[in-house]
Scaffold this active site. Structure first.
Site, PDB file in Angstrom:
ATOM      1  N   HIS A  91      -4.087   5.326  -6.172  1.00 18.30           N
ATOM      2  CA  HIS A  91      -5.085   5.948  -5.300  1.00 18.30           C
ATOM      3  C   HIS A  91      -5.346   7.370  -5.777  1.00 18.30           C
ATOM      4  O   HIS A  91      -4.557   7.947  -6.525  1.00 18.30           O
ATOM      5  CB  HIS A  91      -4.590   5.938  -3.851  1.00 18.30           C
ATOM      6  N   ASN A  97       0.834  -1.197   0.000  1.00 18.64           N
ATOM      7  CA  ASN A  97       0.000   0.000   0.000  1.00 18.64           C
ATOM      8  C   ASN A  97       0.870   1.248   0.000  1.00 18.64           C
ATOM      9  O   ASN A  97       1.692   1.446   0.901  1.00 18.64           O
ATOM     10  CB  ASN A  97      -0.899   0.025   1.246  1.00 18.64           C
ATOM     11  N   GLU A  98       0.731   2.069  -1.027  1.00 21.53           N
ATOM     12  CA  GLU A  98       1.376   3.372  -1.154  1.00 21.53           C
ATOM     13  C   GLU A  98       2.878   3.340  -0.816  1.00 21.53           C
ATOM     14  O   GLU A  98       3.348   4.078   0.071  1.00 21.53           O
ATOM     15  CB  GLU A  98       0.642   4.419  -0.308  1.00 21.53           C
ATOM     16  N   PRO A  99       3.637   2.521  -1.518  1.00 20.66           N
ATOM     17  CA  PRO A  99       5.084   2.464  -1.240  1.00 20.66           C
ATOM     18  C   PRO A  99       5.822   3.735  -1.614  1.00 20.66           C
ATOM     19  O   PRO A  99       6.993   3.904  -1.230  1.00 20.66           O
ATOM     20  CB  PRO A  99       5.555   1.279  -2.093  1.00 20.66           C
TER      21      PRO A  99
END
Length: 500
Positions: free
Chosen positions: A231, A161-163
């Site tokens: 996202h 998630n959102e690296p």
């Protein structure tokens, strides 16, 4: 302001409505709570999402990864699926499939100590990629055994998630994330090639560079992701006041252009052209303490987005379905700017009804504008959603839709309205004195006050059209239907109030 539209059926096209595709949740361990289950049940009854995506399947509160020491002092890994099965069984009962986000790192496997959120999800790479991939494969094999291969491989898999944010991946280390993705992708495909695997699950920070570099890495390493994810939030210039965040909503058209850029980058790689792009998180504000989430302004903004987003992506996931959510800790108050479509106490917020409204829009799109979308169903009836996205301007909007119909037809015109005065439980809560912990009686009243206002009217054809008039106050959202009806009153019966 008044807008008038005369609908041309010959201009009809497919409406790419993805409103029921996926919804977000907080960390997976929250699914063990009763209130969580009650909120999800309400959402599924009224909207019925296909997938649900959240964090923390490997976080310590789920208890999957364990270790013990054998008689020779060697550390042996083992896996505990007790909580995993409880969560997955509950999703099966709710007729919703998991969109599996693989993260965060079990503490015993982690290569570092950095964590995120109140619940301390570890965001560092593993000490051993073999230990990580062994765990991933063990979980997938267990899911296949418990739920059947055909069912399990229908659950999409997203890596991390959102690296691209250092709070979610240590140092936002791009090359390390690419390594994580490569190891994970290949491990999943070893279990079953039919599993759909994607990434990079980035947010809008250096997103253009990250996406290009990710695609280039996959291309150079002969990796063929099944889909790509990012996202999308619409918030800028946030400021803090007390416990809460306030900001400015971006121009939605400008925000939509960012998604088109991502689509163009993906399609610039020949082998990845036309592969699905999913928005696995979207909302207005990216903070779970933003009162905008509780508002009708949020609802009107989301209505605009749902009318457009299906044109630029293959699915999207609103973050989140409910306010059982603890990234910043346990909320202090009934309404607290939480991400959820449902407030605690199973109270629907205005945006809840937007998704319920859009889920009904199945058919040929005969109208799309900046304030309305209308579809014609297979039976010839019309339905639509209209909104007055005001950006603070206190100006009502009147919409007149002339819809083609057969001569002599009569119609029932039905509206379900959400605005400041209707379907807006936060106003009722405010009038109650904003109790932090409402009583049972107060919660029952809030649920009652959360329902949209239902209006009906009989309309008749004139000169080949039926004309529907909508009146929307600031940030109002209305769902409407036009169904042909046969007038069949019983002999001598008159409704008294209609004959004054």
């Amino acid at each position: 302001m008044k807008k008038e539209y005369k609908i041309d059926e010959t201009a009809a096209c497919q409406f790419k409505n993805r409103a029921g595709y996926c919804v977000g949740t907080g960390r997976m361990g929250l699914a063990l709570q009763k209130e969580y289950q009650e909120q999800l049940k309400l959402v599924q009854e009224h909207i019925g999402f296909k997938y649900i995506r959240g964090h923390g399947i490997f976080s310590d509160d789920m208890g999957i990864y364990q270790e013990y020491e054998d008689e020779n002092g060697k550390i042996i890994p083992e896996y505990n699926f007790t909580y995993l099965d409880r969560v997955m069984d509950s999703y099966q009962e709710m007729k919703i499939k998991p969109f599996l986000e693989l993260g965060f790192m079990p503490q015993k496997m982690a290569g570092g100590e950095q964590t995120v959120f109140y619940w301390r999800g570890n965001v560092t790479p593993p000490k051993s990629y073999k230990a990580w991939t062994d765990m991933v494969q063990a979980v997938l094999n267990h899911l296949i055994e418990r739920y059947g291969r055909d069912e399990a491989v229908s659950w999409p898999i997203e890596v991390w998630n959102e690296p691209n944010l250092s709070i979610f991946w240590k140092d936002a280390d791009m090359e390390e994330y690419f390594s994580l993705f490569r190891h994970t992708f290949r491990a999943v495909k070893e279990v079953d090639e039919q599993f759909q695997v994607g990434g990079p699950s980035i947010c809008g920070v250096d997103d253009v560079n990250w996406l290009r570099q990710f695609l280039d890495y996959c291309s150079r390493n002969n990796l063929m992701p099944d889909f790509f994810t990012r996202h999308h939030y619409m918030w800028s210039e946030p400021v803090k006041e007390g416990r809460y965040s306030y900001g400015k909503l971006r121009d939605p058209q400008e925000a939509m252009e960012e998604l088109k850029v991502s689509r163009t980058i993906i399609d610039s790689f020949r082998q990845y052209q036309n592969l699905p792009m999913y928005i696995t998180e979207f909302n207005t504000s990216y903070s779970p303490d933003s009162p905008v989430h509780d508002s009708v302004q949020n609802a009107s903004y989301v209505a605009w987005l749902l009318s457009r987003m299906g044109e630029v992506c293959d699915g999207y996931s609103y973050w989140t379905f409910g306010d059982v959510f603890e990234e910043n800790g346990v909320p202090f108050s009934q309404f607290h700017g939480g991400f959820g479509l449902v407030a605690n106490g199973a109270v629907p917020k205005p945006s809840f009804w937007v998704f319920a409204f859009f889920k009904n829009l199945q058919g040929r799109r005969v109208h799309l504008s900046d304030e309305a979308v209308v579809v014609q169903k297979e039976d010839g009836s019309y339905c639509g959603v209209a909104w007055n996205l005001s950006f603070g301007k206190q100006e009502p909007l009147d919409i007149e839709l002339a819809l083609p119909c057969k001569p002599g037809a009569n119609f029932c015109f039905l509206q379900k309205l959400v605005d400041e005065e209707h379907g807006n439980p936060v106003k009722l809560w405010h009038d109650m004195g904003e109790p932090s912990n409402p009583s049972k009686e107060q919660l029952a009243l809030l649920r009652e006050g959360a329902a949209p206002w239902l209006l009906t009217k009989r309309l008749a054809e004139e000169e080949g059209y039926v004309t529907a008039a909508l009146h929307l106050k600031q940030d109002a959202v209305v769902y409407f239907e036009l169904r042909e009806t046969e007038v069949c009153s019983d002999r001598g019966y008159h409704i008294i109030s209609l004959n004054k």
